[in-house]
Design a protein around this motif. Structure first.
Motif, mmCIF file in Angstrom:
data_model
loop_
_atom_site.group_PDB
_atom_site.id
_atom_site.type_symbol
_atom_site.label_atom_id
_atom_site.label_comp_id
_atom_site.label_asym_id
_atom_site.label_seq_id
_atom_site.Cartn_x
_atom_site.Cartn_y
_atom_site.Cartn_z
ATOM 1 N N GLU A 41 66.964 34.854 76.848
ATOM 2 C CA GLU A 41 66.043 36.596 77.284
ATOM 3 C C GLU A 41 64.980 34.717 77.613
ATOM 4 O O GLU A 41 64.891 35.342 78.919
ATOM 5 N N PHE A 42 64.504 34.010 77.355
ATOM 6 C CA PHE A 42 63.158 33.471 77.655
ATOM 7 C C PHE A 42 64.427 32.712 79.179
ATOM 8 O O PHE A 42 63.482 32.375 80.099
ATOM 9 N N GLY A 43 65.055 31.828 79.050
ATOM 10 C CA GLY A 43 65.603 31.136 79.699
ATOM 11 C C GLY A 43 66.676 32.023 81.195
ATOM 12 O O GLY A 43 66.134 31.616 81.963
ATOM 13 N N PRO A 44 67.258 33.224 80.947
ATOM 14 C CA PRO A 44 66.946 33.651 82.671
ATOM 15 C C PRO A 44 65.816 34.262 82.681
ATOM 16 O O PRO A 44 66.140 34.292 84.309
ATOM 17 N N GLY A 121 58.870 40.087 77.247
ATOM 18 C CA GLY A 121 60.407 40.679 76.057
ATOM 19 C C GLY A 121 60.946 40.166 75.258
ATOM 20 O O GLY A 121 60.920 39.698 74.825
ATOM 21 N N PRO A 122 60.333 38.407 75.475
ATOM 22 C CA PRO A 122 61.148 37.511 74.419
ATOM 23 C C PRO A 122 60.062 37.506 73.587
ATOM 24 O O PRO A 122 60.633 36.557 72.761
ATOM 25 N N ALA A 123 59.008 37.191 73.554
ATOM 26 C CA ALA A 123 57.996 37.642 72.899
ATOM 27 C C ALA A 123 58.233 37.953 71.862
ATOM 28 O O ALA A 123 57.603 38.122 70.788
ATOM 29 N N ARG A 124 57.874 39.068 72.690
ATOM 30 C CA ARG A 124 58.411 40.511 71.755
ATOM 31 C C ARG A 124 59.442 40.966 70.814
ATOM 32 O O ARG A 124 59.199 41.196 69.256
ATOM 33 N N THR A 125 60.216 39.608 71.395
ATOM 34 C CA THR A 125 61.458 40.294 70.009
ATOM 35 C C THR A 125 60.975 38.970 69.228
ATOM 36 O O THR A 125 61.255 39.781 67.980
ATOM 37 N N LEU A 126 60.484 38.223 69.393
ATOM 38 C CA LEU A 126 60.627 37.069 68.470
ATOM 39 C C LEU A 126 59.240 37.685 67.346
ATOM 40 O O LEU A 126 59.784 36.969 65.983
ATOM 41 N N GLU A 127 58.505 38.074 68.041
ATOM 42 C CA GLU A 127 57.388 38.974 67.374
ATOM 43 C C GLU A 127 57.510 39.757 66.188
ATOM 44 O O GLU A 127 57.190 40.065 65.018
ATOM 45 N N VAL A 191 56.448 30.791 62.171
ATOM 46 C CA VAL A 191 56.875 29.949 63.750
ATOM 47 C C VAL A 191 57.600 30.525 64.360
ATOM 48 O O VAL A 191 57.551 29.938 65.525
ATOM 49 N N LEU A 192 58.362 31.815 64.218
ATOM 50 C CA LEU A 192 58.255 32.770 65.849
ATOM 51 C C LEU A 192 57.052 33.072 66.351
ATOM 52 O O LEU A 192 57.194 33.368 67.125
ATOM 53 N N ARG A 193 55.529 33.503 65.496
ATOM 54 C CA ARG A 193 54.711 33.867 65.822
ATOM 55 C C ARG A 193 54.427 32.660 66.793
ATOM 56 O O ARG A 193 53.716 32.616 68.559
ATOM 57 N N LYS A 201 52.964 31.936 77.002
ATOM 58 C CA LYS A 201 52.126 31.664 78.285
ATOM 59 C C LYS A 201 52.900 30.476 79.101
ATOM 60 O O LYS A 201 52.003 31.023 79.910
ATOM 61 N N ALA A 202 54.331 30.266 78.618
ATOM 62 C CA ALA A 202 54.369 29.785 79.618
ATOM 63 C C ALA A 202 55.361 30.991 80.989
ATOM 64 O O ALA A 202 55.262 30.795 82.234
ATOM 65 N N ILE A 203 55.677 32.013 80.447
ATOM 66 C CA ILE A 203 55.682 32.739 81.129
ATOM 67 C C ILE A 203 54.931 33.528 82.395
ATOM 68 O O ILE A 203 54.683 33.809 83.371
#
Length: 255
Positions: A41-44, A121-127, A191-193, A201-203
């Protein structure tokens, strides 16, 4: 005799190290989710944003707006091709707002940030998984407490009043270890949060860079600005007509 569910819970949690093993499994799951989300998710998403920014950065020159307008057919295919769904939909929305100006450039009535939804999306998945890990830890803890209580009751029934103190001490010792799963669930959630916040922040930084480049390639022309420009043109026309010499109508000829 106990019901099958209680018997299964007791058999699983009868080992002293069962709760510790499950706590380790919860932490391992959290780490696995971080790597899985980063790879799929995050990488692509990060690579797609960087690719789009690189396409626009190649247009830098004396007149990036003119270069963008000339290369728009090619850029449209590359920016609107198969990509991260949020970016693909955002480009379709932004593209629909573009209009050609009299000098051959492109103008947009909205900023790029208004057309693209935030791709978190990647952040919401981890949350989401962070909330679930806490629930998993609590469920396992309660199951362990049920097993400990069941074993304590059985010990009291077998040994009578003489073994009550021993059974209670065993209950407290076993129940204490079961809380490690709750601790692991909370730690995994934290850790996930933290990772989700860092990736969000990176996105946002990648998005801001891409949006700034895209806004620099088109002319911003909101409806209010267009209306004011038209009013200014009408005012100049009225002033020119007012200052022009009046032409006297020719006198009618004598019959």
């Amino acid at each position: 005799m106990h019901d099958p569910v209680t018997s299964f819970v007791v058999s699983v949690f009868s080992a002293p190290s069962a709760a510790l093993i499950m706590a380790g499994a919860i932490l391992a799951l959290a780490i696995g989710l971080i790597f899985h989300s980063g790879h799929f998710e995050f990488g692509p998403l990060k690579d797609d944003l960087q690719r789009r920014a690189d396409l626009l950065a190649e247009l830098r020159g004396s007149d990036p707006q003119q270069a963008f307008a000339e290369a728009f057919p090619t850029l449209d295919k590359r920016l609107g091709g198969a990509a991260y769904p949020t970016l693909e939909l955002g480009w379709a929305t932004y593209r629909g707002q573009l209009a050609e100006t009299a000098d051959g450039r492109l103008a947009s009535s909205i900023h790029a940030a208004d057309a693209f939804e935030h791709a978190d999306g990647p952040a919401r998945t981890l949350e989401w998984w962070a909330n679930l890990l806490v629930a998993i830890g609590l469920v396992i803890t309660f199951m362990g407490i049920v097993a400990a209580l069941t074993e304590a009751v059985d010990a009291m029934q077998r040994q009578g009043g003489a073994g009550m103190q021993t059974a209670l001490m065993g209950l407290l010792a076993v129940a204490a270890t079961k809380f490690w799963t709750s601790i692991a669930g909370v730690l995994g959630s934290i850790v996930l949060r933290l990772v989700a916040r860092r990736r969000r922040k990176a996105i946002e930084a990648y998005e801001a860079h891409f949006f700034a480049l895209l806004d620099g390639c088109v002319r911003f022309a909101p409806p209010e600005k267009v209306m004011l420009e038209q009013l200014a043109v009408l005012a100049r026309i009225e002033a020119a007509l007012a200052s022009a010499p009046k032409v006297q109508p020719a006198a009618p000829g004598l019959a």
